[in-house]
Design an enzyme around this catalytic site. Structure first.
Site, short mmCIF file in Angstrom:
data_model
loop_
_atom_site.label_atom_id
_atom_site.label_comp_id
_atom_site.label_asym_id
_atom_site.label_seq_id
_atom_site.Cartn_x
_atom_site.Cartn_y
_atom_site.Cartn_z
N THR A 164 1.12 -1.52 0.06
CA THR A 164 -0.06 0.01 -0.07
C THR A 164 0.63 0.50 0.12
O THR A 164 1.73 0.92 0.61
CB THR A 164 -1.32 -0.25 1.30
OG1 THR A 164 -1.59 1.29 1.29
CG2 THR A 164 0.08 -0.23 2.49
N TYR A 218 -1.47 0.00 10.87
CA TYR A 218 -1.83 -0.32 9.41
C TYR A 218 -0.32 -0.08 8.20
O TYR A 218 -0.03 -1.56 8.02
CB TYR A 218 -2.79 -0.22 9.02
CG TYR A 218 -2.76 -0.13 7.29
CD1 TYR A 218 -3.21 -1.48 7.51
CD2 TYR A 218 -3.22 0.22 6.11
CE1 TYR A 218 -3.34 -1.91 5.60
CE2 TYR A 218 -3.29 -0.23 5.05
CZ TYR A 218 -3.34 -1.45 4.74
OH TYR A 218 -3.32 -1.55 3.29
N1 LIG Z 1 -9.15 -1.80 -0.86
C1 LIG Z 1 -7.69 -0.53 -0.73
O1 LIG Z 1 -7.70 0.42 -1.17
C2 LIG Z 1 -6.37 -1.63 -0.41
C3 LIG Z 1 -5.32 0.12 -1.30
C4 LIG Z 1 -3.90 -0.88 -0.53
C5 LIG Z 1 -4.28 -2.17 -0.53
N2 LIG Z 1 -4.24 -3.01 0.06
C6 LIG Z 1 -4.20 -4.13 0.41
O2 LIG Z 1 -5.46 -5.25 -0.89
C7 LIG Z 1 -5.58 -6.17 0.38
C8 LIG Z 1 -6.77 -6.29 0.40
O3 LIG Z 1 -7.47 -5.88 0.35
P1 LIG Z 1 -9.65 -5.60 -0.08
O4 LIG Z 1 -9.58 -4.03 0.13
O5 LIG Z 1 -9.65 -6.30 -0.72
O6 LIG Z 1 -10.34 -6.28 1.45
P2 LIG Z 1 -11.01 -7.58 1.95
O7 LIG Z 1 -11.13 -6.96 3.43
O8 LIG Z 1 -12.35 -7.01 1.20
O9 LIG Z 1 -10.07 -8.64 1.04
C9 LIG Z 1 -9.30 -9.16 2.06
C10 LIG Z 1 -9.79 -10.36 2.62
O10 LIG Z 1 -8.87 -11.64 2.76
C11 LIG Z 1 -9.54 -12.27 3.91
N3 LIG Z 1 -9.06 -12.97 5.22
C12 LIG Z 1 -8.30 -11.62 5.49
N4 LIG Z 1 -7.53 -12.43 6.86
C13 LIG Z 1 -7.15 -13.25 6.80
C14 LIG Z 1 -6.99 -14.81 7.25
N5 LIG Z 1 -6.35 -14.64 8.47
N6 LIG Z 1 -6.88 -16.09 7.03
C15 LIG Z 1 -7.49 -15.66 5.33
N7 LIG Z 1 -8.08 -15.61 5.12
C16 LIG Z 1 -8.14 -14.26 5.34
C17 LIG Z 1 -11.44 -11.68 4.06
O11 LIG Z 1 -11.74 -12.75 4.11
C18 LIG Z 1 -11.06 -11.43 2.86
O12 LIG Z 1 -11.69 -12.23 1.97
C19 LIG Z 1 -5.50 -6.05 1.81
O13 LIG Z 1 -3.26 -7.07 2.07
C20 LIG Z 1 -5.12 -4.58 1.76
O14 LIG Z 1 -4.20 -4.18 3.27
C21 LIG Z 1 -6.31 -2.32 0.54
#
Ligand SMILES: NC(=O)c1ccc[n+]([C@@H]2O[C@H](COP(=O)([O-])OP(=O)(O)OC[C@H]3O[C@@H](n4cnc5c(N)ncnc54)[C@H](O)[C@@H]3O)[C@@H](O)[C@H]2O)c1
Length: 327
Positions: free
Chosen positions: A112, A136
């Protein structure tokens, strides 16, 4: 190909594109914030990344991993850092160990722009000092550094992909964003316009930006998915480990996003401009030129397409995930 956290927002888009490109995809997810309905038709192994036994069984079937599983709320990480360090660091390391033990050679991980903290230079190139300002960001920086150490020690080749603001939804309407609680600007503005959410709270109208509101780099989630597929091909072809910014290189202010939402929905977004939120930099915009050059990739979808696809998803998602629709 193992997509860990593939039942979530970004992972479910990447999984679809991987399948379209001919990869065999297995999803591993504990469904804590994800939805089985978003990966209907995929093999879903329900499990936690801390469950090393279950994980190692699946890991032995694959040669590459994409890791999306993490907690991702900045504010919550300040209030409950323990939760973030547990899932994103401790459990993340168990995942990484399982990958190494199973002989997985390629690892692509969600990072990120929060690893940069409050950068002095915008657009932000990858060699900007990483100085996160919240737990985070610290947890994500730790994971990047763990990958660097594992790469050096065990020969793992990886890509740390630093997303800017992921937004929008699948054009086919099969998947999209369902965060609870929702904290992202575009869904909140859409809900406010549709009358299904609260008035939009804007944090700060007195920044040194053209209209006083914060500027961010919004990248369509399918442009992100495309970059993941490029990263996978790059690693399979023997490319060395990389850390890359994934953004468009173009920033939009909160008020510009609000205007786009109003155009798409055809309604005014009720809003309130309040005080700044601590730790919010005025502008975060990627310099994505390295990823563009290395992968022959660029984000092609406009802000209008981002908002339109998010709106389409919000109106129809009730049928997919049982969440309220916005029409
Ligand atoms: N959404 C954004 O704008 C953004 C920006 C930068 C980085 N990110 C990163 O991208 C990644 C995905 O983000 P997202 O927005 O799709 O989030 P999200 O919460 O929709 O997806 C995360 C998924 O991981 C699963 N998960 C979480 N912990 C778990 C565990 N211990 N074991 C198994 N499964 C687990 C959840 O059930 C979920 O399906 C994350 O690492 C987040 O930090 C997101």
């Amino acid at each position: 190909m193992l997509v860990v956290g593939g039942a979530g927002y970004i992972g479910s888009h990447a999984a679809r594109l991987l399948r379209k490109e001919g990869f065999d995809v297995v999803i591993y997810d504990n469904l804590s914030t994800g939805y089985a309905s978003l990966v209907h038709g995929f093999e879903l192994v329900q499990g936690d990344i801390a469950d090393s036994e279950r994980l190692s069984g699946v890991m032995r079937r694959v040669t590459a991993v994409m890791h999306f599983a993490a907690h991702a709320y900045v504010g919550e990480s300040v209030e409950n850092p323990r939760k973030y360090f547990r899932n994103n660091v401790e459990c993340g390391l168990l995942l990484l160990n399982a990958a190494i033990d199973a002989g997985v050679g390629h690892f692509i991980s969600s990072s990120t722009c929060a690893v940069y903290g409050l950068p002095n230079t915008v657009p932000i190139p990858e060699n900007t000092t990483r100085q996160p300002v919240n737990p985070y960001g610290v947890s994500k920086l730790f994971f990047e550094q763990a990958l660097e150490s594992y790469g050096r020690a065990y020969g793992l080749r990886f890509a740390s992909l630093r997303y800017f603001n992921a937004a929008g939804a699948d054009e086919g309407g099969e998947t999209g964003e369902c965060h609870i609680p929702e904290t992202h600007l575009i869904p909140l503005a859409l809900q406010a316009a549709a009358g299904t959410g609260d008035k939009l709270q804007i944090f700060g109208g007195d920044y040194a930006t053209p209209d006083g509101t914060c500027i961010r780099d919004y990248i369509h989630v399918n442009d992100l998915a495309a970059a993941h597929v490029k990263a996978l091909h790059y690693l399979i072809a023997g490319g060395s480990s990389v850390a890359l910014n994934l953004g468009t290189g173009r920033g939009y202010s909160v008020l510009e996003v609000v205007r786009t939402v109003e155009e798409v929905v055809g309604k005014v977004v009720p809003k309130h401009v309040g005080p700044r939120r601590p730790g919010d930099p005025p502008a975060l915009v990627a310099d994505p030129s390295y990823a563009q050059k290395l992968f022959q990739w660029r984000a092609t979808r406009s802000l209008h397409e981002i908002v339109s696809t998010a709106w389409n998803w919000m109106r129809h998602r009730e049928t997919q995930v049982g969440l309220g629709s916005a029409s």
